[in-house]
Design an enzyme around this catalytic site. Structure first.
Site, mmCIF file in Angstrom:
data_model
loop_
_atom_site.group_PDB
_atom_site.id
_atom_site.type_symbol
_atom_site.label_atom_id
_atom_site.label_comp_id
_atom_site.label_asym_id
_atom_site.label_seq_id
_atom_site.Cartn_x
_atom_site.Cartn_y
_atom_site.Cartn_z
ATOM 1 C CG HIS A 165 -60.359 98.126 -31.215
ATOM 2 N ND1 HIS A 165 -61.739 98.083 -31.136
ATOM 3 C CD2 HIS A 165 -59.907 97.781 -29.976
ATOM 4 C CE1 HIS A 165 -62.094 97.738 -29.910
ATOM 5 N NE2 HIS A 165 -61.006 97.536 -29.187
ATOM 6 C CG ASP A 290 -61.206 93.341 -22.819
ATOM 7 O OD1 ASP A 290 -61.694 92.280 -23.236
ATOM 8 O OD2 ASP A 290 -60.816 94.255 -23.587
HETATM 9 ZN ZN LIG Z 1 -61.028 94.837 -25.514
#
Ligand SMILES: [Zn+2]
Length: 365
Positions: A165, A290
């Site tokens: 990110h 995830d």
């Molecule tokens: Zn993630």
């Protein structure tokens, strides 16, 4: 397979996030990487190695110097100014504040102002050991690159904190430096080849996309939750394909909530086809768990066995693989899911461990 791991990640141990306006538990804790390391250590074909230091230059090749300098000194400045424990922004530099203006934004002088200048969310607190842990994660990634550049067919960097990110000049999403992007840039420079990134974390790797958006020597392919419903919300749509030299080099494959193993394998085949269609002999994998059915953050329905199959199909491309850890927050399954994926990538059968029934283990550090 050689596994690069450093215990320095434990220096970054955040307790909180601010989610939906209220403080909550931070899922990105040291136990994640410890559990994966322990699971791999039980499998004799994985060997653990410490990273070597690579200095700041490979990071400067990808991130703004101001961001690096801020992360290095942020904690000290913050503590002097406030004495508080975890560092969160309160005013974030939204692009709309300056619509129509062309002047550069001067960096504020106060710690809280600087935090909103360089950070983009309230999930990513800075602590005393954050910078050292983040630097170590980069060294883990670059050491995994060195193994492949010196002849290994595949390597795994157990990076923590994660990285995908973090963009050129902003951090967030539990990420400080973009380990995968720094590794990819390093590999492209060292090998002189084009490099592909396959991002299989649940979330779109907005930072990696941004860093390579205009580059023609890196193809970025990501399978992730549709940003219409999931973090990072503003990037990851199917229509984002790159610009300039990077036009056509970015492929986003957003998936629906509840995506199954079959949905995921179909997306994997599309991603692999896109990577196989570009020249080059190295693929960097941003690996997240995830996507797992029990993950507390994600909403996909994947099972452990599909990770083995995805790893197997990616390896069947016949390219060298630098596999780097990103997210994954269901602690009881992390070790087995990692073992499944990595054994698939080596062309080995999965063979679940006898003791692998999942129990909620609570915090294990
Ligand atoms: Zn993630």
């Amino acid at each position: 397979m050689r596994v690069v791991y450093s215990s320095k990640h434990t220096l970054h141990d955040p307790e909180q996030v601010i989610r939906g306006g209220v403080p909550g538990s931070n899922w990105e804790r040291p136990a994640r990487a410890v559990l994966i390391r322990d699971a791999l250590a039980q499998d004799t074909r994985f060997t653990l190695e410490a990273p070597t230091e690579h200095g700041v230059q490979p990071i400067e090749s990808v991130h703004a110097r101001g961001l690096i300098a801020f992360l290095e000194e942020a904690w000290l400045v913050w503590r002097e100014a406030t004495g508080k424990s975890e560092m969160f922004p309160d005013t974030i530099m939204h692009a709309g504040l300056r619509d129509g203006m062309s002047q550069a934004v001067p960096e504020p002088r106060t710690p809280i102002g600087r935090l909103g200048y360089w950070g983009f969310d309230t999930s990513t607190p800075i602590l005393p050991g954050t910078y050292e842990a983040a630097r170590s994660a980069v060294d883990v990634a670059l050491t995994a690159c060195d193994l492949v550049l010196s002849g290994d067919a595949v390597s795994y960097g157990l990076c923590r904190p994660p990285g995908h990110h973090a963009a050129h000049r902003t951090f967030g999403g539990f990420c400080f430096f973009n380990n995968a992007a720094i590794a990819t840039d390093y590999l492209a420079r060292r090998s002189g080849e084009r490099v592909a990134v396959l991002d299989v974390d649940y979330h779109h790797g907005n930072g990696t996309q941004q860093i390579f958006w205009r580059r023609g020597d890196v193809r970025y392919v990501s399978i992730h939750a549709d940003p219409a419903r999931a973090y990072p919300y503003f990037l990851g749509h199917a229509g984002e394909t790159g610009e300039g030299d990077g036009a056509g080099e970015n492929l986003n494959i957003p998936l629906r909530a509840g995506a199954t193993d079959a949905d995921y394998l179909e997306a994997t085949d599309r991603a692999i086809e896109a990577i196989g269609g570009a020249p080059g002999s190295i693929v960097v994998v941003s690996l997240g768990f995830d996507t797992y059915g029990l993950d507390p953050i994600g909403d996909f329905a994947l099972t452990t066995s599909v990770y083995h199959e995805v790893g197997r199909r990616v390896a069947a491309l016949g390219r060298r693989l630098v596999i780097l850890q990103e997210g994954g927050y269901h602690r009881p399954s992390l070790g087995e899911n990692a073992r499944a994926w990595l054994r698939g990538a080596e062309g080995r059968p999965f063979e679940p461990l006898p003791a692998a029934g999942f129990t909620e283990q609570g915090t294990v550090v």
